[in-house]
Design a protein around this motif. Structure first.
Motif, PDB file in Angstrom:
ATOM      1  N   ILE A   6      77.438  46.745  -6.738  1.00  0.00           N
ATOM      2  CA  ILE A   6      78.331  45.732  -7.303  1.00  0.00           C
ATOM      3  C   ILE A   6      77.528  44.452  -7.469  1.00  0.00           C
ATOM      4  CG2 ILE A   6      80.350  44.278  -6.821  1.00  0.00           C
ATOM      5  CD1 ILE A   6      81.684  46.735  -5.622  1.00  0.00           C
ATOM      6  N   TYR A   7      77.600  43.897  -8.677  1.00  0.00           N
ATOM      7  CA  TYR A   7      76.798  42.724  -9.013  1.00  0.00           C
ATOM      8  C   TYR A   7      77.635  41.457  -8.854  1.00  0.00           C
ATOM      9  CZ  TYR A   7      73.541  46.168 -10.749  1.00  0.00           C
ATOM     10  OH  TYR A   7      72.675  47.227 -10.816  1.00  0.00           O
ATOM     11  N   ILE A   8      77.009  40.424  -8.266  1.00  0.00           N
ATOM     12  CA  ILE A   8      77.738  39.192  -7.956  1.00  0.00           C
ATOM     13  C   ILE A   8      77.025  37.990  -8.561  1.00  0.00           C
ATOM     14  CG2 ILE A   8      78.522  37.671  -6.072  1.00  0.00           C
ATOM     15  CD1 ILE A   8      78.716  40.264  -4.340  1.00  0.00           C
ATOM     16  N   GLY A   9      77.791  37.151  -9.252  1.00  0.00           N
ATOM     17  CA  GLY A   9      77.282  35.879  -9.755  1.00  0.00           C
ATOM     18  C   GLY A   9      78.060  34.750  -9.106  1.00  0.00           C
ATOM     19  N   VAL A  10      77.372  33.702  -8.695  1.00  0.00           N
ATOM     20  CA  VAL A  10      78.017  32.588  -7.986  1.00  0.00           C
ATOM     21  C   VAL A  10      77.796  31.288  -8.753  1.00  0.00           C
ATOM     22  CG1 VAL A  10      78.097  31.261  -5.833  1.00  0.00           C
ATOM     23  CG2 VAL A  10      77.673  33.728  -5.753  1.00  0.00           C
ATOM     24  N   ILE A  11      78.893  30.638  -9.119  1.00  0.00           N
ATOM     25  CA  ILE A  11      78.802  29.310  -9.733  1.00  0.00           C
ATOM     26  C   ILE A  11      79.283  28.293  -8.700  1.00  0.00           C
ATOM     27  CG2 ILE A  11      79.646  27.803 -11.582  1.00  0.00           C
ATOM     28  CD1 ILE A  11      80.005  30.214 -13.355  1.00  0.00           C
ATOM     29  N   GLY A  12      78.459  27.302  -8.418  1.00  0.00           N
ATOM     30  CA  GLY A  12      78.809  26.299  -7.408  1.00  0.00           C
ATOM     31  C   GLY A  12      78.115  26.603  -6.093  1.00  0.00           C
ATOM     32  N   ALA A  13      77.116  25.788  -5.746  1.00  0.00           N
ATOM     33  CA  ALA A  13      76.354  26.036  -4.517  1.00  0.00           C
ATOM     34  C   ALA A  13      76.314  24.788  -3.646  1.00  0.00           C
ATOM     35  CB  ALA A  13      74.942  26.488  -4.877  1.00  0.00           C
ATOM     36  N   SER A  41      74.604  43.197  -4.932  1.00  0.00           N
ATOM     37  CA  SER A  41      73.433  42.561  -5.541  1.00  0.00           C
ATOM     38  C   SER A  41      73.799  41.196  -6.115  1.00  0.00           C
ATOM     39  CB  SER A  41      72.874  43.447  -6.660  1.00  0.00           C
ATOM     40  OG  SER A  41      72.277  44.591  -6.099  1.00  0.00           O
ATOM     41  N   LEU A  42      73.286  40.160  -5.463  1.00  0.00           N
ATOM     42  CA  LEU A  42      73.474  38.799  -5.978  1.00  0.00           C
ATOM     43  C   LEU A  42      72.469  38.611  -7.106  1.00  0.00           C
ATOM     44  CD1 LEU A  42      74.686  35.899  -5.645  1.00  0.00           C
ATOM     45  CD2 LEU A  42      72.769  35.423  -4.101  1.00  0.00           C
ATOM     46  N   VAL A  43      72.967  38.407  -8.342  1.00  0.00           N
ATOM     47  CA  VAL A  43      72.048  38.341  -9.489  1.00  0.00           C
ATOM     48  C   VAL A  43      72.046  36.980 -10.192  1.00  0.00           C
ATOM     49  CG1 VAL A  43      71.977  40.821  -9.921  1.00  0.00           C
ATOM     50  CG2 VAL A  43      73.807  39.437 -10.964  1.00  0.00           C
ATOM     51  N   LEU A  44      72.969  36.088  -9.779  1.00  0.00           N
ATOM     52  CA  LEU A  44      73.017  34.771 -10.415  1.00  0.00           C
ATOM     53  C   LEU A  44      73.606  33.749  -9.454  1.00  0.00           C
ATOM     54  CD1 LEU A  44      74.078  33.770 -13.956  1.00  0.00           C
ATOM     55  CD2 LEU A  44      75.422  32.863 -12.096  1.00  0.00           C
ATOM     56  N   VAL A  45      72.928  32.601  -9.360  1.00  0.00           N
ATOM     57  CA  VAL A  45      73.474  31.447  -8.617  1.00  0.00           C
ATOM     58  C   VAL A  45      73.251  30.226  -9.501  1.00  0.00           C
ATOM     59  CG1 VAL A  45      73.428  30.097  -6.485  1.00  0.00           C
ATOM     60  CG2 VAL A  45      72.722  32.469  -6.425  1.00  0.00           C
ATOM     61  N   SER A  46      74.311  29.442  -9.694  1.00  0.00           N
ATOM     62  CA  SER A  46      74.101  28.253 -10.531  1.00  0.00           C
ATOM     63  C   SER A  46      74.858  27.064  -9.984  1.00  0.00           C
ATOM     64  CB  SER A  46      74.519  28.539 -11.974  1.00  0.00           C
ATOM     65  OG  SER A  46      75.916  28.470 -12.099  1.00  0.00           O
ATOM     66  N   ARG A  47      74.349  25.892 -10.308  1.00  0.00           N
ATOM     67  CA  ARG A  47      75.077  24.656 -10.082  1.00  0.00           C
ATOM     68  C   ARG A  47      74.949  23.844 -11.367  1.00  0.00           C
ATOM     69  NH1 ARG A  47      70.652  22.325  -5.743  1.00  0.00           N
ATOM     70  NH2 ARG A  47      69.912  20.703  -7.138  1.00  0.00           N
ATOM     71  N   TYR A  57      68.433  42.272 -13.339  1.00  0.00           N
ATOM     72  CA  TYR A  57      69.551  42.608 -12.437  1.00  0.00           C
ATOM     73  C   TYR A  57      69.106  43.197 -11.099  1.00  0.00           C
ATOM     74  CZ  TYR A  57      72.301  41.671 -16.620  1.00  0.00           C
ATOM     75  OH  TYR A  57      72.849  41.078 -17.715  1.00  0.00           O
ATOM     76  N   THR A  58      67.880  42.869 -10.670  1.00  0.00           N
ATOM     77  CA  THR A  58      67.497  43.219  -9.299  1.00  0.00           C
ATOM     78  C   THR A  58      68.036  42.104  -8.403  1.00  0.00           C
ATOM     79  OG1 THR A  58      65.405  42.095  -9.659  1.00  0.00           O
ATOM     80  CG2 THR A  58      65.385  44.502  -9.881  1.00  0.00           C
ATOM     81  N   SER A  59      68.313  42.441  -7.156  1.00  0.00           N
ATOM     82  CA  SER A  59      68.989  41.498  -6.269  1.00  0.00           C
ATOM     83  C   SER A  59      68.102  40.301  -5.915  1.00  0.00           C
ATOM     84  CB  SER A  59      69.391  42.248  -4.999  1.00  0.00           C
ATOM     85  OG  SER A  59      70.324  41.503  -4.295  1.00  0.00           O
ATOM     86  N   LEU A  60      68.659  39.092  -6.011  1.00  0.00           N
ATOM     87  CA  LEU A  60      67.950  37.890  -5.558  1.00  0.00           C
ATOM     88  C   LEU A  60      67.886  37.913  -4.033  1.00  0.00           C
ATOM     89  CD1 LEU A  60      69.810  35.212  -7.747  1.00  0.00           C
ATOM     90  CD2 LEU A  60      67.477  36.018  -8.131  1.00  0.00           C
ATOM     91  N   ARG A  61      66.786  37.432  -3.475  1.00  0.00           N
ATOM     92  CA  ARG A  61      66.663  37.380  -2.013  1.00  0.00           C
ATOM     93  C   ARG A  61      67.364  36.114  -1.481  1.00  0.00           C
ATOM     94  NH1 ARG A  61      63.118  40.869   0.129  1.00  0.00           N
ATOM     95  NH2 ARG A  61      62.668  39.544   1.931  1.00  0.00           N
ATOM     96  N   PHE A  62      67.976  36.252  -0.316  1.00  0.00           N
ATOM     97  CA  PHE A  62      68.710  35.112   0.259  1.00  0.00           C
ATOM     98  C   PHE A  62      67.781  34.080   0.901  1.00  0.00           C
ATOM     99  CE2 PHE A  62      72.179  38.177  -0.005  1.00  0.00           C
ATOM    100  CZ  PHE A  62      73.204  37.377  -0.468  1.00  0.00           C
ATOM    101  N   GLU A  63      66.572  34.512   1.310  1.00  0.00           N
ATOM    102  CA  GLU A  63      65.651  33.582   1.970  1.00  0.00           C
ATOM    103  C   GLU A  63      65.352  32.388   1.061  1.00  0.00           C
ATOM    104  OE1 GLU A  63      65.607  37.275   3.972  1.00  0.00           O
ATOM    105  OE2 GLU A  63      65.107  36.912   1.869  1.00  0.00           O
ATOM    106  N   ASN A  64      65.489  31.191   1.612  1.00  0.00           N
ATOM    107  CA  ASN A  64      65.191  29.935   0.888  1.00  0.00           C
ATOM    108  C   ASN A  64      65.889  29.847  -0.471  1.00  0.00           C
ATOM    109  OD1 ASN A  64      63.318  29.334   2.977  1.00  0.00           O
ATOM    110  ND2 ASN A  64      61.818  30.639   1.949  1.00  0.00           N
ATOM    111  N   LEU A  65      67.092  30.405  -0.537  1.00  0.00           N
ATOM    112  CA  LEU A  65      67.802  30.474  -1.819  1.00  0.00           C
ATOM    113  C   LEU A  65      68.090  29.086  -2.397  1.00  0.00           C
ATOM    114  CD1 LEU A  65      68.991  32.553  -3.802  1.00  0.00           C
ATOM    115  CD2 LEU A  65      71.146  32.401  -2.567  1.00  0.00           C
TER     116      LEU A  65
END
Length: 368
Positions: A6-13, A41-47, A57-65
């Motif tokens: 399942i792919y996840i995109g996050v707007i607002g960080a 799989s977190l594939v997008l983070v934006s602000r 669409y490979t998963s972004l790593r959470f380290e130092n995100l």
């Protein structure tokens, strides 16, 4: 069988977004240890000015995100482009909107119609125009995508899910009443406490701002619109077609003379000149053996919604609230004279993010 992805995109960080990403990291790790759980799989983070996304669409790593996001040189995607990106994922996608942006909210019908599920604490999507409310849920119904927004009313408290259960099981909700703002709760618990006399109104507003309970400009809390938005959502879920948060009486606590001052700081500077107005209200309640509180109420039978000051007996649960807690009472046919009461922290990054993460889990369970 390999578990679903399942792919996840996050707007607002920002505040809530940071807390959510930390909870998402824990959730992803927990799912990874269970062979039957889907892979997240977190594939997008934006602000607002930065976007970090995984083109393949490979998963972004959470380290130092947060650092990686701040230093990202990738093209900043508009909301429409972020939706197109998520619509093209190899499997189901979920958009988590941790903003309070009307522009993002306006795009929900488009995202849902493309099969992207939505999880959000954004009140504006569900308390804006009644047409947007209808468009959101009809888009979800036609595509099968899910939309959950528990945290749009009372942070992590189970307010919307409880109301939905009451309505869906055929109970008749007659009245909803409560303190829906952590800011207003804190203000009135310190201005008009059950024990002692409380401080001057302007001093309590200043203190609330210094402690981070109010918006940067306290007028954004004192105008009552935040509470009106929450009541709009609850009223609509109860079956009342409320047009907007300005379609019913909302008592603003901003003195008329200070509505147009240029800044929040100037507002706080001049507020002491108007302390006598609030003092009179408090004293009038005390003479009746009561305390004054800022509440919202929905009378479902009469189709009446209102937000403002009410006087309560000192023994009433609303009078006895502590700190910045919220309290919501559901009066229904089944529960009779004793309402179903939900009480607890109604504000704060961690508890708001908890509501978002809990909604995310619900969507994942329905998509898996």
């Amino acid at each position: 069988m390999a578990p679903k992805e399942i792919y996840i995109g996050v707007i607002g960080a920002g505040g809530v977004g940071k807390c959510f990403l930390s909870q998402l990291e824990s959730l992803s790790k927990r799912y990874a240890t269970n062979a039957s759980s889907p892979k997240l799989s977190l594939v997008l983070v934006s602000r607002s000015t930065k976007t970090l996304y995984s083109e393949k669409y490979t998963s972004l790593r959470f380290e130092n995100l947060s650092t990686k996001l701040a230093e990202s040189t990738q093209k900043t995607l508009s909301v429409t482009e972020a939706i197109e990106f998520l619509a093209a994922t190899p499997a189901k996608a979920i958009l988590v909107d941790n903003t309070s942006s009307q522009d993002v909210a306006d795009q929900y019908p488009s995202a849902l119609s493309k099969g992207i599920s939505i999880v959000t604490p954004n009140k504006k999507a569900f308390s804006g125009s009644y047409k947007l409310w209808q468009d959101i849920f009809s888009a979800a119904a036609s595509s099968g995508a899910k939309v959950y927004h528990e945290s749009s009313c009372g942070a992590g408290l189970p307010i919307l899910s409880t109301l939905k259960d009451l309505v869906d099981t055929g109970d008749e909700v007659t009245k909803i009443e409560g303190v829906f703002s952590g800011t207003m709760s804190f203000l009135f618990n310190s201005f008009a406490p059950l024990e002692g006399s409380g401080g001057k109104w302007s001093a309590e507003v200043t203190k609330a701002k210094e402690l981070g309970y109010t918006e940067p400009d306290p007028r954004d809390d004192l105008n009552g619109l935040d509470v009106a938005r929450k009541l709009t959502i609850l009223a609509r879920m109860s079956g009342l077609p409320i047009e907007s948060p300005t379609a019913f009486p909302v008592h603003s606590l901003i003195p008329k003379e200070l509505e147009s001052v240029s800044s929040g700081d100037e507002f706080l500077q001049k507020l002491p000149q108007f302390d006598s107005q609030m003092e009179e209200t408090k004293v009038a309640a005390e003479k009746e053996g009561k305390v004054v509180r800022f509440v919202g109420s929905i009378d479902v039978a009469k189709k009446e919604v209102k937000v403002g000051l009410e006087k309560f007996d000192r023994s009433h649960p609303i009078a006895a609230l502590k700190g910045s807690d919220n309290i919501i009472s559901f009066y229904t046919k089944r529960y009779g004279a004793n309402p179903l009461i939900i009480q607890g922290a109604g504000a704060g990054g961690e508890v708001t993010a908890m509501g978002v993460t809990a909604d995310l889990i619900k969507v994942i369970e329905r998509l898996s």
